[in-house]
Scaffold this motif. Structure first.
Motif, PDB file in Angstrom:
ATOM      1  N   GLY A   1       0.823  -1.188   0.000  1.00  0.00           N
ATOM      2  CA  GLY A   1       0.000   0.000   0.000  1.00  0.00           C
ATOM      3  C   GLY A   1       0.863   1.245   0.000  1.00  0.00           C
ATOM      4  N   SER A   2       0.500   2.208   0.826  1.00  0.00           N
ATOM      5  CA  SER A   2       1.284   3.444   0.937  1.00  0.00           C
ATOM      6  C   SER A   2       2.121   3.484   2.202  1.00  0.00           C
ATOM      7  CB  SER A   2       0.346   4.654   0.894  1.00  0.00           C
ATOM      8  OG  SER A   2      -0.609   4.599   1.951  1.00  0.00           O
ATOM      9  N   LEU A   3       2.251   2.346   2.904  1.00  0.00           N
ATOM     10  CA  LEU A   3       3.052   2.332   4.117  1.00  0.00           C
ATOM     11  C   LEU A   3       4.505   2.661   3.792  1.00  0.00           C
ATOM     12  CD1 LEU A   3       1.655  -0.821   5.961  1.00  0.00           C
ATOM     13  CD2 LEU A   3       1.170   1.582   6.458  1.00  0.00           C
ATOM     14  N   PRO A   4       5.146   3.526   4.578  1.00  0.00           N
ATOM     15  CA  PRO A   4       6.517   3.937   4.270  1.00  0.00           C
ATOM     16  C   PRO A   4       7.536   2.919   4.760  1.00  0.00           C
ATOM     17  CG  PRO A   4       5.793   5.025   6.258  1.00  0.00           C
ATOM     18  CD  PRO A   4       4.614   4.220   5.765  1.00  0.00           C
ATOM     19  N   GLN A   5       8.779   3.118   4.342  1.00  0.00           N
ATOM     20  CA  GLN A   5       9.871   2.351   4.936  1.00  0.00           C
ATOM     21  C   GLN A   5       9.917   2.611   6.436  1.00  0.00           C
ATOM     22  OE1 GLN A   5      13.650   3.072   3.103  1.00  0.00           O
ATOM     23  NE2 GLN A   5      12.994   2.402   1.079  1.00  0.00           N
ATOM     24  N   ILE A   6      10.433   1.635   7.159  1.00  0.00           N
ATOM     25  CA  ILE A   6      10.487   1.756   8.619  1.00  0.00           C
ATOM     26  C   ILE A   6      11.755   1.092   9.126  1.00  0.00           C
ATOM     27  CG2 ILE A   6       9.030  -0.319   8.776  1.00  0.00           C
ATOM     28  CD1 ILE A   6       8.033   0.693  11.477  1.00  0.00           C
ATOM     29  N   GLY A   7      12.321   1.661  10.190  1.00  0.00           N
ATOM     30  CA  GLY A   7      13.533   1.092  10.769  1.00  0.00           C
ATOM     31  C   GLY A   7      13.248  -0.028  11.741  1.00  0.00           C
ATOM     32  N   ARG A   8      12.466   0.274  12.782  1.00  0.00           N
ATOM     33  CA  ARG A   8      12.174  -0.741  13.798  1.00  0.00           C
ATOM     34  C   ARG A   8      10.992  -0.281  14.646  1.00  0.00           C
ATOM     35  NH1 ARG A   8      15.930   2.648  15.920  1.00  0.00           N
ATOM     36  NH2 ARG A   8      15.936   3.034  18.162  1.00  0.00           N
ATOM     37  N   ILE A   9      10.381  -1.227  15.360  1.00  0.00           N
ATOM     38  CA  ILE A   9       9.327  -0.935  16.329  1.00  0.00           C
ATOM     39  C   ILE A   9       9.800  -1.367  17.704  1.00  0.00           C
ATOM     40  CG2 ILE A   9       6.990  -1.505  17.091  1.00  0.00           C
ATOM     41  CD1 ILE A   9       6.175  -1.799  14.218  1.00  0.00           C
ATOM     42  N   VAL A  10       9.597  -0.498  18.689  1.00  0.00           N
ATOM     43  CA  VAL A  10      10.042  -0.764  20.053  1.00  0.00           C
ATOM     44  C   VAL A  10       8.853  -0.612  21.001  1.00  0.00           C
ATOM     45  CG1 VAL A  10      11.571  -0.017  21.915  1.00  0.00           C
ATOM     46  CG2 VAL A  10      12.373   0.025  19.546  1.00  0.00           C
ATOM     47  N   ARG A  11       8.718  -1.545  21.936  1.00  0.00           N
ATOM     48  CA  ARG A  11       7.667  -1.470  22.961  1.00  0.00           C
ATOM     49  C   ARG A  11       8.030  -0.416  23.986  1.00  0.00           C
ATOM     50  NH1 ARG A  11       3.567  -1.029  25.668  1.00  0.00           N
ATOM     51  NH2 ARG A  11       2.398  -2.722  26.638  1.00  0.00           N
ATOM     52  N   ALA A  12       7.063   0.409  24.357  1.00  0.00           N
ATOM     53  CA  ALA A  12       7.227   1.446  25.370  1.00  0.00           C
ATOM     54  C   ALA A  12       6.159   1.237  26.445  1.00  0.00           C
ATOM     55  CB  ALA A  12       7.094   2.829  24.739  1.00  0.00           C
ATOM     56  N   PRO A  13       6.311   1.846  27.622  1.00  0.00           N
ATOM     57  CA  PRO A  13       5.331   1.621  28.689  1.00  0.00           C
ATOM     58  C   PRO A  13       3.893   1.956  28.304  1.00  0.00           C
ATOM     59  CG  PRO A  13       7.308   2.613  29.596  1.00  0.00           C
ATOM     60  CD  PRO A  13       7.483   2.601  28.103  1.00  0.00           C
TER      61      PRO A  13
END
Length: 398
Positions: free
Chosen positions: A357-369
């Protein structure tokens, strides 16, 4: 005596004098602002089309005004990037806070109140670090005060009570002023509600408090386990998960009593670490090799007491995991590959399909509180925040 026409003329003039005149300079300023926003939206839409066509390196925003310290909300919804049920709400308005450097760390105390650390990395032209603050979920940002000095290796930590810890200092007033806190001189016996666990030097699990920052190492560590990953947040019931190896095999451990005791699980798949993703009673363990290739994914439906592999053999797509696996409310798993693309699984991680789709490039996803943070969007250093992993807000600080 003045005639009737003269009296009427005088009374008309007196009436006009009593009418308050409109603030013409203010109206002119607002009109200019509206024109700038319209031009910015047209330019943003054009750039979004280019991004879909493959020019992901371009900034999907444009403005003829200089970036201001405070971004004004706009009724425009901005560009929306979406596919396969994943949505990123783009920039709104025509103002983006753009201090020198790049966003290296984001912390939200709750879905509204967030902080972004902006720095110049090694090898770049040096610049002083700066801190930005948002109180509306990342739509508008303003510069806040930095601590007078800080440990450059220390994380930015925002706590549910509104306090923020950064580099040996704590703020209680939204980063207007900072007070130094001393590192704990001895071990911490427990991790209390509202406190955080973090990975310390040498693989030791440390306890972080909103009152004192780093309180020191947790007294009880998982037995015979080399920890190299710690969850970014506790489970809904207060449990904390860590991952690593035990006797050379990938392992994950959980404490359900504030760190007094640990329950360790070993896994048969080859790997050098294990990462844990939790949503309710669903617990997923992702076993990773040294190059972050996914060796196996294990699932538990009873809050992590019993695990079973979700498939046989290695997970070949994506070829490697960047960041953490995200369990979604609809039962799917979201993952980011080392190729900077989004992947989704509908069968508990046995197979993944790429979302385009139109989702962009991404580096990483990190869990936060308080949710999840996506880093390095659009092949650059844009970030986004999500409370559930499905709907994201692109943060208007760059």
């Amino acid at each position: 005596m003045p005639d009737l026409s003269t009296r009427l003329a005088r009374e008309r003039e007196a009436l006009i004098d009593t009418i308050e005149q409109p603030p013409l300079p203010l109206i002119a300023g607002r009109a200019a602002s509206i024109r700038r926003r319209r031009r910015a939206r047209r330019a943003g839409a054009a750039l979004a089309v280019l991004a879909v066509a493959g020019f992901a390196g371009l900034r999907p925003w444009s403005t003829d005004a200089e970036p201001a310290p405070v971004a004004e909300p706009s009724p425009s919804p901005g560009v929306v990037y979406t596919d396969a049920g994943i949505t990123i709400n783009g920039l709104t308005g025509d103002r983006v806070l753009d201090p020198r450097g790049r966003v290296t760390d984001v912390a939200f105390a709750d879905p509204d109140n967030g902080y972004a650390l902006v720095e110049c990395l090694a090898g770049e032209d040096p610049c002083p670090a700066s801190l930005a603050r948002s109180t509306d979920g990342g739509i508008t940002w303003r510069l806040a005060a930095m601590p007078p000095a800080r440990d450059a290796a220390a994380d930015l930590a925002a706590f549910s009570d509104g306090r923020v810890v950064l580099g040996g200092y704590v703020t209680t007033d939204g980063a207007q002023t900072w007070q130094a806190v001393g590192r704990g001189t001895g071990p911490a016996s427990t991790v209390a509600e509202g406190q955080l666990l973090r990975l310390g030097a040498g693989g030791a699990i440390e306890v972080w408090s909103s009152m004192y920052g780093d309180r020191g190492e947790l007294t009880s560590q998982p037995e015979r386990m080399a920890v190299n990953w710690v969850a970014g947040a506790p489970t809904a019931t207060g449990g904390w998960w860590v991952g690593g190896t035990r006797d050379g095999r990938p392992a994950a451990a959980v404490t359900r009593d504030g760190g007094r005791g640990w329950e360790v699980h070993e896994f048969a798949a080859a790997g050098s670490t294990a990462q844990v993703s939790v949503l309710g009673n669903r617990v997923y363990v992702t076993v990773l090799g040294p190059d972050r290739e996914i060796s196996a994914i294990y699932r538990s439906s009873d809050a992590g007491r019993l695990f079973a592999p979700t498939g046989t053999g290695r997970v070949t797509t994506p070829h490697g995991l960047s960041g953490e696996v995200v369990p979604l409310l609809d039962g799917r798993l979201l993952a980011v590959g080392l190729d900077h693309r989004w992947y989704l699984s509908e069968d508990d991680g046995r197979t993944f399909s790429q979302a385009d789709g139109s989702l962009p490039q991404i580096g990483r996803i990190v869990r936060a509180p308080s949710g999840y943070v996506a880093y390095d969007l659009f092949g650059s250093h844009w970030t986004a925040f999500s409370a559930d992993g499905s709907t994201w807000r692109k943060l208007q600080v760059y």
